[in-house]
Structures are given as C-alpha cells and as structure tokens.
Design a protein around this motif. Structure first.
Motif, PDB file in Angstrom:
ATOM      1  N   VAL A 221      -4.063  -1.434  -4.575  1.00  0.00           N
ATOM      2  CA  VAL A 221      -3.881  -2.798  -5.213  1.00  0.00           C
ATOM      3  C   VAL A 221      -4.279  -3.956  -4.630  1.00  0.00           C
ATOM      4  O   VAL A 221      -4.333  -5.149  -4.951  1.00  0.00           O
ATOM      5  N   VAL A 222      -5.196  -3.793  -3.557  1.00  0.00           N
ATOM      6  CA  VAL A 222      -5.740  -4.806  -2.767  1.00  0.00           C
ATOM      7  C   VAL A 222      -6.245  -5.873  -3.610  1.00  0.00           C
ATOM      8  O   VAL A 222      -6.272  -7.182  -3.475  1.00  0.00           O
ATOM      9  N   PRO A 223      -7.400  -5.683  -4.595  1.00  0.00           N
ATOM     10  CA  PRO A 223      -8.112  -6.503  -5.477  1.00  0.00           C
ATOM     11  C   PRO A 223      -6.943  -7.542  -6.192  1.00  0.00           C
ATOM     12  O   PRO A 223      -7.319  -8.664  -6.658  1.00  0.00           O
TER      13      PRO A 223
ATOM     14  N   ILE B 132       0.923  -1.313   0.199  1.00  0.00           N
ATOM     15  CA  ILE B 132      -0.054   0.131   0.080  1.00  0.00           C
ATOM     16  C   ILE B 132       0.808   1.304  -0.035  1.00  0.00           C
ATOM     17  O   ILE B 132       0.597   2.183  -0.767  1.00  0.00           O
ATOM     18  N   ARG B 133       2.038   1.181   0.868  1.00  0.00           N
ATOM     19  CA  ARG B 133       2.431   2.502   0.820  1.00  0.00           C
ATOM     20  C   ARG B 133       3.737   2.772  -0.080  1.00  0.00           C
ATOM     21  O   ARG B 133       4.042   1.729  -0.820  1.00  0.00           O
TER      22      ARG B 133
ATOM     23  N   SER C 106       0.545   8.491  -3.717  1.00  0.00           N
ATOM     24  CA  SER C 106       1.504   7.936  -4.437  1.00  0.00           C
ATOM     25  C   SER C 106       1.000   6.840  -5.309  1.00  0.00           C
ATOM     26  O   SER C 106       0.178   6.022  -4.826  1.00  0.00           O
ATOM     27  N   ALA C 107       1.515   6.918  -6.598  1.00  0.00           N
ATOM     28  CA  ALA C 107       0.839   5.819  -7.459  1.00  0.00           C
ATOM     29  C   ALA C 107       1.533   4.354  -7.223  1.00  0.00           C
ATOM     30  O   ALA C 107       2.571   4.114  -6.929  1.00  0.00           O
ATOM     31  N   ARG C 108       0.493   3.545  -7.248  1.00  0.00           N
ATOM     32  CA  ARG C 108       0.611   2.013  -7.186  1.00  0.00           C
ATOM     33  C   ARG C 108       0.640   1.590  -8.757  1.00  0.00           C
ATOM     34  O   ARG C 108      -0.344   1.475  -9.357  1.00  0.00           O
ATOM     35  N   PRO C 109       1.790   0.714  -9.115  1.00  0.00           N
ATOM     36  CA  PRO C 109       1.929   0.298 -10.331  1.00  0.00           C
ATOM     37  C   PRO C 109       0.894  -0.715 -10.539  1.00  0.00           C
ATOM     38  O   PRO C 109       0.591  -1.347  -9.525  1.00  0.00           O
ATOM     39  N   GLY C 110       0.236  -0.472 -11.530  1.00  0.00           N
ATOM     40  CA  GLY C 110      -0.729  -1.584 -11.926  1.00  0.00           C
ATOM     41  C   GLY C 110      -2.239  -1.249 -11.697  1.00  0.00           C
ATOM     42  O   GLY C 110      -3.148  -1.637 -12.236  1.00  0.00           O
ATOM     43  N   THR C 111      -2.304   0.107 -10.935  1.00  0.00           N
ATOM     44  CA  THR C 111      -3.832   0.602 -10.604  1.00  0.00           C
ATOM     45  C   THR C 111      -4.099   1.694 -11.775  1.00  0.00           C
ATOM     46  O   THR C 111      -3.333   2.263 -12.401  1.00  0.00           O
TER      47      THR C 111
END
Length: 454
Positions: free
Chosen positions: A171-173, A54-55, A345-350
């Motif tokens: 990103v959790v899903p 997450i972070r 902050s951007a999470r890759p793949g979201t």
C-alpha cells in the motif's frame, strides 16, 4: 513558558522506522506550541496514534486502541480539561473518512505528507473543528520542518519518501505517494546538526532509500553512494547505515561504496520477499532470485564481512510447495543474519487483494514456521561465530539489569555489557563472551595501561 504551563503530548507509534522518525519530528514541531512528550496517555493534552497500514488488521488495531484511550479523554474533559486525539500515518491516509465516521472521539486525521501543517491543524482542533488532512501537498514537508533535533548517539535521518515500484501486495505508493528525494544540502546540514547534538551513528531512511536521487544546487543529481561519501566526511559521524533498500536500485556506485567507505556499516537490509521467480513476477518485484543472488555476491566481493537481513512474505496467492522450497533454497544460498517474515494478508486497494488461488491459512502457518526456524538457526550460528572476537559497540541505553548497558555491534546485533553508565553514547571495544539466538553478551576491553592507572 514555565514547566507547569507545558502541555503533555503522547505519541503511540506502529510500523517502520520511518514512522518512528515521523513521530520524533511531530514532537519537534509541537514543542514550540508548548507540548512536551510524555510516556503515557493519562492526562495528556494531545494523543497521536501514528499508524502503519502494512500489517494484517491494521485498521482494526487502530480502532481497538482508540477504544482503550477514549476513557482518558472522557475523564479529562469531565474535569473541564481538553484532550485532542489524532490519528496520523498510513491508516489515516488510506481510511481517513472511515475513521472520521466511525470514531467521533477523534479530532484530527492526517496523512504522512502533512504533519508539517500540525500547528494549523491543532489551532482548528482547539476551536472544536474536526480536521481531516490527507492531501499530497505540492510542496515538500521537509522544507517546513524545524531544524533542531536531539536523538542521541544513534540518530535517524529521512532522505527519501514514497515509492514508484508498485509491488502488487503493498500500500505504500498509495499512502506515502510518489518517490521524493530531499536535496543533498538539506540532508548534510541536518546530519551536521545531529552530530553536534551527539550523534555518532546516522541511519538514512526511505521507503526505497537506495532510489535516492537528490538534486543539488548546481543541478547535479546525487545518488545514495555520493550522499554517503559526503556524510562520511563529517568527523563526528563514525557509523552510517541505510534502510530500506530495493534490489532494483542497488547500482554499481552503491556496491563500490560498501567496499570504499569504512564508516558504512557491514549490515544491509535488502528485502527479497520470495525466492520463486514465478511469485516475484506476481509480486511485480521486477527482479529474479538469481539477480538477487548476484547482487549479494557482488557486495560480498567488495566487503567480505557484509551480513544481510531481508523481508519474506509466505503464502502469496498462487504459491506452491515448490515456490516455497525455492525461497528456502535462496535462504540457504545467501545465509541471513536476521529477517522479517510474515504470512501474506491482503491489503485493500492493492492488485494482490483481487488475486485468486489463495493459500490455506494452515499451509501459510507451516511454511512460515519452517522459514523462521531456518533463519533463526542461521542467526544463532552467526552470533556464535562472534564469540571470542573483539567488536566495536555503540552503547545506546541502560540495560534491564543493574550496571548493564545495551548497544549494537557493526553487524546490528544487540549486545548486553556490564559497563559504567558514562559510556552511554560512546563507541567502545567489547569482547564477545556469549551468544544467544537474540543477542550477544560481552565485556568491555581494557588495555594494560588503563588497568595500571586505575
């Protein structure tokens, strides 16, 4: 097995309470294999890094930790021993192949849905086979967990996992999979075992815990309210909490439960993320700021003393000064006892990682400071309002000072009290004497009869 024959297991955990629960269950699974938990990595026979995605810079932090721990593996193996190093959790799920390539020191990589398969993975790793297990099994990991648990007076119980909400920033899903709910019977059975082992408080865990929809043996579907109602019938369980919830799943039955079930504590973590309808839509939250206000009002109608905690993301792509002010107004309207707040902050793949119109870092920092100062002021005001009142405290551990115990109030405030160590694990009446921004100070309330007989 003798004490000397036991192998040492060190688990480092990042992230949410679900990860803390997962780490506890990994230790349970590995215990029959001879692994005993230790507090440090030195001379461990197995190290597990249970990660959170997450972070910001989560993967970088994992690689940094691997670098620090590698020396322990090198030292042990230079003496002819063996140390298994593993990366588990959401970073492992999302970036397992990358970790495998970049960190040859890692023996095992496995996602959060597969740790019930640890015995088989350890067997392969002991045979010098590198293991990567990031599948989403058809069977539930909960069906293959050991039943023995001893978490102490305040225990956690995972009832639901995964997420179908697909917020654009999250990103959790992708790392935890689709929503899955355990059967009510298995949960109640585990709750009884926790109570038998001394648990007086149980916190029900899930990525979207109030989306719980467990199918009972008779084919009926239980919601979270029904599950809490049944759990409240366990005499030894005195306090019930749940986290983390979503506004979209706060149904009428659950709202009524907060008024009807006295064992359900008057503290609710209900993430909102933003007070701007434009940003909430961009986040795919599928609720408005006013809908959140209405839910809070409905809950306070049935439980007037209920206090709230929340999550906030500042600086989401496209957030304007007005959007930020809308969030600040929501905070003023609701009044929170605490909150977790972060710069976006951007999470890759979201989906959000591909959004444009990004907010400058200095603007995000200024907005975060303003938001956190308001939340801190509200929390301090709430803490000060408790001075002079009597509250029940579940003492969980020793404090930092001699003769001091630490516990939690029903409102989830940390409190420090000078008290006898024998009260650890007990729920005791405490008079609040001082309040700070972070914690309360109190004194054990004693009756005249106790004083006379002492």
């Amino acid at each position: 097995m003798t004490e000397n024959a036991k192998k040492k297991l060190f688990i480092k955990t990042w992230g949410c309470q679900m990860n803390v629960y997962d780490s506890s269950r990994m230790a349970d699974i590995l215990r029959p294999l001879g692994y005993s938990s230790v507090d440090g990595p030195e001379d461990a026979d197995m190290i597990i890094l249970n990660t959170c995605h997450i972070r910001e810079k989560a993967t970088d932090k994992v690689f940094s930790e691997i670098g620090r721990l590698k020396k322990h593996k090198d030292e042990k193996e230079a003496k002819g021993g063996k140390m298994i190093m593993a990366v588990a959790g959401c970073v492992a799920q999302a970036e397992g192949d990358f970790i495998l390539q970049r960190a040859p020191v890692i023996d095992m990589i496995f996602g959060p849905q597969t740790y019930h398969e640890l015995p088989e993975m350890v067997l392969k790793a002991n045979g010098n086979e590198r293991v990567v297990n990031t599948d989403f099994p058809v069977i539930s990991k909960f069906d293959h967990m050991p039943t023995e648990q001893n978490q102490g007076a305040a225990a956690f119980l995972s009832i639901q996992e995964g997420c179908d909400k697909f917020c654009t920033f999250c990103v959790v899903p992708y790392t935890r999979g689709a929503e899955y709910s355990r059967s009510p019977e298995s949960i109640i059975e585990e709750a009884h075992k926790l109570a038998d082992n001394g648990a007086k408080e149980i916190t029900l865990l899930g990525q979207n815990v109030n989306a719980y929809h467990g199918e009972a043996k008779d084919g009926k579907i239980w919601g979270l309210a029904r599950l809490i109602e049944e759990m409240a019938k366990i005499d030894a369980v005195k306090q019930i909490r749940y986290t983390t919830s979503h506004p979209r799943d706060m149904d009428d039955d659950l709202i009524r439960a907060h008024g009807d079930i006295k064992k359900l504590m008057p503290f609710l973590h209900l993430p909102v993320q933003s007070g701007s309808d434009k940003i909430l839509k961009a986040m795919n939250r599928k609720h408005t700021a006013d809908r959140y206000r209405d839910i809070v009002a409905d809950l306070r109608k049935v439980r007037p003393d209920l206090v709230f905690s929340s999550d906030f993301i500042v600086g989401f792509p496209g957030e304007t000064d007005q959007d930020h002010e809308d969030t600040m107004q929501l905070i003023r309207d609701v009044v929170f006892a605490s909150a977790y707040s972060f710069k976006y902050s951007a999470r890759p793949g979201t989906p959000a990682a591909n959004m444009t119109n990004l907010v400058r870092e200095d603007v995000k920092s200024a907005r975060l400071t303003e938001l956190q100062e308001l939340i801190a002021a509200q929390y301090l005001d709430f803490n000060k309002s408790c001075v002079g009142t009597t509250t029940q405290v579940l003492f969980e551990r020793k404090g930092r000072r001699d003769g001091q115990l630490q516990g939690r109030t029903p409102f989830y405030q940390a409190i420090n009290v000078q008290a006898n160590e024998r009260l650890i694990g007990e729920i005791v009446d405490v008079i609040v004497t001082e309040a700070t921004a972070n914690a309360l100070v109190g004194e054990v309330k004693t009756s005249e009869s106790i004083l006379k007989s002492a």
